[in-house]
Design a protein around this motif. Sequence first.
Motif, short mmCIF file in Angstrom:
data_model
loop_
_atom_site.label_atom_id
_atom_site.label_comp_id
_atom_site.label_asym_id
_atom_site.label_seq_id
_atom_site.Cartn_x
_atom_site.Cartn_y
_atom_site.Cartn_z
N THR A 23 0.84 -1.20 0.00
CA THR A 23 0.00 0.00 0.00
C THR A 23 0.87 1.25 0.00
O THR A 23 0.62 2.21 -0.74
N TYR A 27 1.05 4.14 -2.82
CA TYR A 27 0.87 5.55 -2.51
C TYR A 27 2.05 6.37 -3.02
O TYR A 27 1.88 7.51 -3.49
N LEU A 32 0.82 10.13 -3.79
CA LEU A 32 -0.05 10.50 -2.69
C LEU A 32 0.73 10.64 -1.38
O LEU A 32 0.49 11.57 -0.59
N ILE A 68 -9.37 8.29 -4.18
CA ILE A 68 -7.97 8.68 -4.27
C ILE A 68 -7.83 10.09 -4.87
O ILE A 68 -7.08 10.92 -4.33
N GLN A 72 -6.03 13.17 -3.04
CA GLN A 72 -4.89 13.86 -3.65
C GLN A 72 -5.15 15.36 -3.68
O GLN A 72 -4.25 16.16 -3.39
#
Length: 271
Positions: A23, A27, A32, A68, A72
């Motif tokens: 994860t 990211y 992110l 997402i 962001q």
Amino acid sequence: MEEKRKLLTIGQFAALHGINKKTLMWYDEIGLFKPASIDPENGYRYYHYQQSPILETILLLRELDVSIPEIQDFMKNRSAGNMKCLLDEKIAGLDLQIMHLQAVRKTLCNHRQNMDTLLTIDLSEIRMIEKEERCLVTVDIDKNTSFEKEVELITAETTRYKLGRLHDASYGSMIPVSSLLAGRFDDYTRLFIEIPFLDRNSELHIQPKGTYLRTFYKGNWDGLPGRYQEIIEYAGNHGLTLSGFSYEKGINETVVERIEDYIVQIEIPVL
């Protein structure tokens, strides 16, 4: 405090937050959440403990089903005001979900209670029970109201009260006691909808708290007047005065196919 300034491996940082290190890698790839540093020789990612609040914010938003792209955008414009707006929106959504789940739970409990009743029912019995006050949504009908119109009226009310599905509520019909005593056993004047967790207000019909006669009738509608005559006779023999309305609702629609097997629960307030 010195320990918190040390770098953590991706595995350590992932374990600290209860997530998979893949994860964190994802990211990083989408921009992110970046590691504090990357080893130029082996490409290993390292994180500061001080990055934890930012990651926890991302994980919280993901748990709230924030997309997402939305996260962001938020991360590029982080502020107390933007965070409050985002949380206000999600809290409102959660409140609606909780209300829906509470309504579903109450509906399931009502169905289970109906099944318990079916397993122990004595169709010949007329007995007194105590009931709490209930708030009911009602629509007016008469003998000329078609079935299609009744469906239209019910649908309009369920939409008005933002009921997700028909089976999120209980339904029934009402006959004034004055009509029963006059022998007008088909004088249905209202349909009622019991919606879970409905706030009391002046637009609602209040089914009063108190003592009720409760009985049941099985079969098609032709024999229902005879059951009402038995109720009236029972009340007279026991010095009881029927009042208000008779409240009828089916209790076994989910487990029968023939109208001859249909069971109606009848409840009438008594004084």
